[in-house]
Design a protein around this motif. Sequence first.
Motif: not given
Length: 383
Positions: A62, A67-68, A78, A212, A215, A218-219, A229, A232, A235-236
Amino acid sequence: MLHSTPVDRYYDDLLADVAHRIQLTPTAYKEAVAHFDAVSQYLDAHESGFPELSPVIYPQGSFRMGSTISAYDDREDYDIDLILELAIDRFNDPEVVLHRVARALSDGKGRLKFTTCEIKKRCVTLGYANMHLDVTPAVLMPGRDPRVISIFDRHPERPDNALANPEGFARWFDARVRPRAVIAKREVRAAVVPVPEQTPADHKPDRLLAIQLLKRFRDIQCDRGGYDRCPSVLLSRIAADAPQGAGLVTDLRLAASHLAREVSVQDLYVENPACPEDVLSDRWPKAVGSNFRFAQDLGVLVLRLDELVRADGTQVRKLDILKDLFGENAARDGFRQTVDRASAQSRNGQFSASTTGAVGFAGFVPAGSVAAPAHRFFGGPVR
């Protein structure tokens, strides 16, 4: 892309304001870059004992793709994922390699300022006050596409020299999500910049903002529902291939629908398009049924987005929807930003309001970009 009506534009910008609130702050971003620089410079220094191994360190995941997102819960931090390429035999014992990396980093604790150093299955994790760095040792594979690597993994059920290509994946992702001008700029600077510039939310394409927001959703939903989860990167990978929408609301809706369909299979199998051996779905779902529960929640997200933009809803109800989907703080602050901007422009005659309280606006001027400093990339010199 053009927006069909002022009301459409209002909801697109409302979601964009929420997305803005889940970005890493400039301060947090600078701290992450500073920690990356410190680790990179230390491993390249004689005192680390690593220079003879030709260390090359660069971000993946990410942070590399821009995309973080920030943590929605103060109890969370994070993470920044880093690859550490070493000129060693790829068939070395993962235990030996990971312990050597951990020992070298521990010896530099006074310089690196971390609080904890922990050996995981395939990385060494350095903990800081509000973030952690995952340093994954690897070996560059000769004769393969650029940046295909072999990763050391001590998990008993996974190969200890698995192939991967996180940089190749990031380039694939860029080609689908980012404007061509941004990609061209990154290619030109790739020899000297390991950490991408921090792009303000105003300048990010809809699909990147949609990912984003997915995400963050999702969290919240996974924690609320108690299931594991979706990674990432997975998902991306799936969301980047979804049909593109005109405007953020439509784009998020299409990405969520596509993601729900793709994960709703019994035996999920998704490869890295830049490396077929790199199976992105190899560690998810951990618990049986987590992928189906995630798909169901994504279906709810689509329905709630439809409810958000309906003309018969009150503004209080719309705020409640945003809070439920993306968290109270991000929703409240983003909603306030949209309403304040709408009020200011309405006073200037730039808005039209309906009897239901839905307000559309003519446009806005994006904030200026924030550039990151130059760094080493794939072992290149600072310029």
